[in-house]
Write an enzyme that holds these catalytic residues in place. Structure first.
Site, short mmCIF file in Angstrom:
data_model
loop_
_atom_site.label_atom_id
_atom_site.label_comp_id
_atom_site.label_asym_id
_atom_site.label_seq_id
_atom_site.Cartn_x
_atom_site.Cartn_y
_atom_site.Cartn_z
N ARG A 331 0.88 -1.21 0.02
CA ARG A 331 -0.18 0.01 -0.04
C ARG A 331 0.83 1.26 0.03
NH1 ARG A 331 -4.70 -2.07 4.20
NH2 ARG A 331 -5.45 -3.57 2.87
N HIS A 402 -5.95 5.15 6.35
CA HIS A 402 -6.79 4.01 6.54
C HIS A 402 -6.61 3.17 8.16
CE1 HIS A 402 -8.67 0.46 5.41
NE2 HIS A 402 -7.56 -0.38 5.35
N GLU A 426 -5.89 -3.30 16.76
CA GLU A 426 -5.22 -2.17 16.18
C GLU A 426 -4.58 -1.24 17.22
OE1 GLU A 426 -7.32 -0.55 13.08
OE2 GLU A 426 -6.18 1.33 12.87
N LEU A 442 -6.96 -7.97 10.40
CA LEU A 442 -8.11 -8.86 11.11
C LEU A 442 -7.24 -10.08 11.63
CD1 LEU A 442 -10.82 -8.77 8.27
CD2 LEU A 442 -10.62 -7.36 10.16
C1 LIG Z 1 -12.98 0.37 5.58
C2 LIG Z 1 -12.24 -0.50 6.10
C3 LIG Z 1 -11.78 -1.91 5.70
C4 LIG Z 1 -10.82 -2.60 6.11
N1 LIG Z 1 -10.70 -3.73 5.45
C5 LIG Z 1 -9.72 -4.72 6.10
C6 LIG Z 1 -9.64 -6.30 5.58
O1 LIG Z 1 -10.02 -6.53 4.56
N2 LIG Z 1 -8.69 -6.94 6.13
C7 LIG Z 1 -7.91 -6.59 7.11
O2 LIG Z 1 -7.07 -7.33 7.66
N3 LIG Z 1 -8.12 -5.33 7.62
C8 LIG Z 1 -8.96 -4.29 7.22
N4 LIG Z 1 -9.26 -3.09 7.78
C9 LIG Z 1 -8.65 -2.88 9.23
C10 LIG Z 1 -9.26 -3.61 10.28
O3 LIG Z 1 -10.55 -3.46 9.82
C11 LIG Z 1 -9.06 -2.78 11.63
O4 LIG Z 1 -7.53 -2.69 11.74
C12 LIG Z 1 -9.71 -3.98 12.64
O5 LIG Z 1 -10.95 -4.20 12.39
C13 LIG Z 1 -9.54 -3.17 14.08
O6 LIG Z 1 -10.15 -4.12 14.89
P1 LIG Z 1 -10.09 -3.80 16.61
O7 LIG Z 1 -10.93 -4.80 17.17
O8 LIG Z 1 -8.65 -3.67 16.86
O9 LIG Z 1 -10.62 -2.44 16.74
P2 LIG Z 1 -12.22 -1.84 16.42
O10 LIG Z 1 -12.99 -2.58 15.55
O11 LIG Z 1 -12.06 -0.46 15.87
O12 LIG Z 1 -13.04 -1.89 17.68
C14 LIG Z 1 -12.82 -0.92 18.75
C15 LIG Z 1 -13.64 -1.05 19.78
O13 LIG Z 1 -13.27 -0.55 20.81
C16 LIG Z 1 -14.39 0.32 21.39
N5 LIG Z 1 -13.88 1.44 22.20
C17 LIG Z 1 -12.86 2.43 21.63
N6 LIG Z 1 -12.53 3.46 22.50
C18 LIG Z 1 -13.32 3.11 23.62
C19 LIG Z 1 -13.61 3.85 24.82
N7 LIG Z 1 -13.01 4.84 25.07
N8 LIG Z 1 -14.58 3.12 25.62
C20 LIG Z 1 -15.36 1.94 25.26
N9 LIG Z 1 -15.00 1.52 24.08
C21 LIG Z 1 -14.21 2.03 23.35
C22 LIG Z 1 -15.22 0.43 20.33
O14 LIG Z 1 -16.68 0.79 20.96
C23 LIG Z 1 -14.91 -0.82 19.52
O15 LIG Z 1 -15.94 -1.84 20.07
C24 LIG Z 1 -10.09 -2.28 7.12
C25 LIG Z 1 -10.37 -1.05 7.73
C26 LIG Z 1 -11.24 -0.18 7.16
C27 LIG Z 1 -11.28 1.08 7.87
#
Ligand SMILES: Cc1cc2nc3c(=O)[nH]c(=O)nc-3n(C[C@H](O)[C@H](O)[C@H](O)COP(=O)(O)OP(=O)(O)OC[C@H]3O[C@@H](n4cnc5c(N)ncnc54)[C@H](O)[C@@H]3O)c2cc1C
Length: 638
Positions: A331, A402, A426, A442
């Site tokens: 990317r 992103h 993340e 993911l």
């Molecule tokens: C459009 C898009 C497409 C993508 N496609 C891909 C893909 O195809 N393959 C891939 O590997 N990655 C992809 N990514 C990246 C990937 O989606 C993310 O990096 C990943 O889903 C992050 O997961 P996470 O569980 O770390 O955080 P998130 O899914 O962001 O979840 C964060 C959680 O924390 C909670 N939270 C945050 N702050 C607080 C707070 N202060 N108090 C209480 N709760 C809080 C939120 O409510 C949420 O439940 C994509 C990203 C985007 C934007």
């Protein structure tokens, strides 16, 4: 402060296996007495909360959405990597490890990345068992496609909705634990501080977003799975609610923040159309499997309808510059190449900032129905937003913010430097170095949540079995709650005349212009001053309507923006300090023939920053990176 990454001794391939075989365990009877708080219900948080609950710990899980399954992870489109080698195209755990280290431009830890590649195989099995409807080949095996920076097909997918399907799987697992009573879910709650007692994380202050009331929650350990901070740029592909507050509050309490300037700019997003836009839309990287990226060779053709530009006048610049990987370069490289051709004046929209992603060859070769079965929902989404039909005319795309590779510093156990405080998904900096490969977020989120954290957290909790439930009357809770309340009141009492979004947009512009796809010393120095000035103005002139004790989304946004101001400054400081170019961090002064020029002699380390007060210079701690299995070299995709 000495940073200990706690990487186990032994051969790379045996570290995780040995660790798991010899690490401390907590007996089932003791697990029932230990409380764990998980912030976040995205793929990382939901998988961690469900697994910890299944193991027998008493878990509280928090999210700010109205349901765990609305976490930002649901937006993920293209797929999830795993070294299954179903295609028999030469894939292996080592190759996934190697591609990730190289793709990250040699700025990540070997041991963490190898563990990730090992665990990737288990993730797919677990998700299939949950019923995640991955795409299949005609013979019934799971199908794979390719993502950038690799020469094998190892990406598992469910049309363009992989994140949604994986999250529904994790949510089912979580719901089972909620029903069994091992996990208590707090929707519409926002964590606004972490409480540290005698040097250990012992709970949080959360705001009930419906009533506005502050709540104290105690626990033996706290896990942050709160996602990334790309929205510091205002415009990004992230969900509108994604924010840095949970991680930033931990940083203010002493947790180190690592590599904050490593931001991923994704090459294939729908271009910005105007000043009133508040969100950008991703077009998945999977599209580069079949789409060809081009601009006209001649500037004067740039606004002509694409069909009128003959083949010989088109510049398929990625295929020309990087013949070995073509349209599937990583990317960071694809994004910079798009910027270069647009800066040359060959961008294909009025603003000059867009290139074509063209499916006409693939449609001729495979037929429209095959393309529709692979990317149908993405094509529909594109058409709904732009009113162009991508089956007939090439998509117009441009890079956008992103993903953030930076995040809270964690060791091999995924523990921050505050005992009892963990960061996964993340929210941590761990596995992707200076550039994440597509479909690896993911994988990392689910690896951390389902397989790694549930093992490593026992190293801390095994020594806590004699610690009684945390008393939230403790002075530390009182002080933390008072500070949170004070900040909320302060924001409400400013009663200025500019909205939160006005300030956020202005901050985003500084970040994008001076700390975005390309950076230089002069711009970064200017950016730091501009951020400080804007932050001062924000604290004197922002207008936040309403009160604390009610549902107040402007107040939520204002608090998050206050943290973004501090984070933005740290990103700029980090970018200034790293006098090299690597992955997504492109310093214009450090290039070789237009490509990133790393400086391994002086910058082969993780930058882990310590907070010393708003506007003060933070303290830098360096974790040296040791490469014993892969020799860092200049990345070449040519
Ligand atoms: C459009 C898009 C497409 C993508 N496609 C891909 C893909 O195809 N393959 C891939 O590997 N990655 C992809 N990514 C990246 C990937 O989606 C993310 O990096 C990943 O889903 C992050 O997961 P996470 O569980 O770390 O955080 P998130 O899914 O962001 O979840 C964060 C959680 O924390 C909670 N939270 C945050 N702050 C607080 C707070 N202060 N108090 C209480 N709760 C809080 C939120 O409510 C949420 O439940 C994509 C990203 C985007 C934007």
């Amino acid at each position: 402060m000495k940073l200990d990454s706690k990487i186990p001794a032994g051969r790379l391939e045996e570290k995780w296996e040995n660790y798991r075989s010899k690490c401390k365990l907590v007996s089932p009877a003791n697990k029932r007495r230990l409380d764990v708080i998980v912030i976040g219900s995205g793929l990382a948080g939901a998988s961690a909360a469900a697994t910890l609950g299944e193991l027998g710990y008493k878990v509280k899980c928090f999210c700010f959405q109205d349901s765990p399954r609305r976490a930002h992870s649901i937006a993920a489109q293209g797929g999830i990597n795993a070294a299954k080698n179903y295609q028999n195209d030469g894939d292996s755990i080592y190759r996934l490890f190697y591609d990730t280290i190289k793709g990250g431009d040699y700025r990540s830890r070997e041991a963490n990345v190898h563990r990730l590649a090992e665990v990737s195989v288990q993730i797919i099995d677990q998700c299939v068992a949950q019923g995640v409807p991955f795409a299949r080949e005609y013979g019934g095996l799971l199908a794979n496609r390719s993502f950038g920076g690799v020469q094998v097909s190892r990406t598992f997918y469910a049309r363009g909705q992989t994140g949604q399907q994986l999250l529904l799987g994790a949510y089912s697992a979580l719901s089972r634990q909620i029903a069994s009573g091992s996990v208590k879910m707090y929707n519409r709650h926002e964590m606004l501080d972490v409480v540290v007692i005698d040097g250990k994380a012992r709970g949080i202050i959360a705001r009930n977003l419906i009533t506005g009331k502050l709540e104290r929650h105690g626990a033996h350990a706290v896990v942050l799975a709160s996602g990334g901070y790309g929205n510091v740029f205002f415009l990004s592909t992230n969900a509108m609610g994604s924010n840095v507050t949970a991680a930033w509050k931990a940083h203010r309490k002493g947790a180190l923040f690592a590599n904050p300037c490593f931001t991923q700019i994704h090459p294939t997003c729908i271009p910005v159309t105007g000043g009133y836009q508040s969100k950008l839309t991703l077009m998945s990287e999977s599209l580069r499997n079949d789409g060809r990226v081009w601009v006209p060779k001649k500037k004067e053709d740039r606004l002509k309808p694409p069909q009128q530009i003959p083949e010989e006048d088109r510049d398929y610049y990625l295929e020309r510059m990087y013949p070995a990987f073509g349209n599937l370069v990583p990317r960071d490289i694809a994004s910079r190449a798009a910027k270069v051709v647009c800066d040359e004046g060959r961008g294909v929209v009025k603003s000059g900032y867009a290139v074509y992603l063209d499916f006409s060859d693939a449609i001729k070769r495979l037929g429209k129905s095959v393309i529709a079965s692979r990317y149908g929902n993405l094509f529909d989404m594109y058409q709904r937003i732009t009113d162009d039909n991508p089956y007939e005319t090439p998509m117009k795309i441009f890079p956008a913010v992103h993903y953030t590779m930076g995040g809270l510093w964690v060791d091999y156990d995924l523990s921050t430097n505050i005992p009892g405080l963990y960061a996964i998904g993340e929210a941590n900096f761990s596995d992707h170095g200076a550039n994440r490969l597509g479909a690896s977020a993911l994988m990392q989120g689910l690896a951390d949540g389902y397989f790694v954290l549930p093992v490593t957290i026992a190293q801390f909790l095994a020594d806590e079995i004699r610690t009684p439930s945390v008393n939230t009357d403790h002075k530390a809770f009182e002080e933390a709650e008072a500070q949170v309340s004070e900040q909320l009141e302060r924001l409400l009492n400013i009663k200025g005349n500019k909205s939160v979004d006005d300030y956020h947009q202005a901050l985003g512009k500084i970040m994008w212009d001076k700390c975005g796809m390309a950076r230089n010393k002069q711009g970064l120095l200017k950016a730091r001053k501009e951020i400080q000035d804007l932050r001062d103005e924000f604290w004197q002139n922002v207008y936040v309507p309403g009160t604390q004790l009610e549902f107040n989304s402007e107040l939520e946004k204002a608090g998050r923006l206050a943290d973004y101001f501090e984070l933005g400054e740290l990103m700029v400081i980090d970018a200034l300090n790293r006098e090299e170019s690597c992955g997504g961090h492109f310093r214009e002064e450090f290039t070789d023939n237009g490509e990133a020029l790393r400086d391994d002699e002086n910058f082969n380390f993780v930058s882990a920053w310590e907070f010393t007060g708003t506007g003060n210079d933070p303290v830098l701690h360096r974790e040296a990176l040791v490469y014993e299995n892969v020799k860092p070299s200049t990345r070449s995709y040519k």
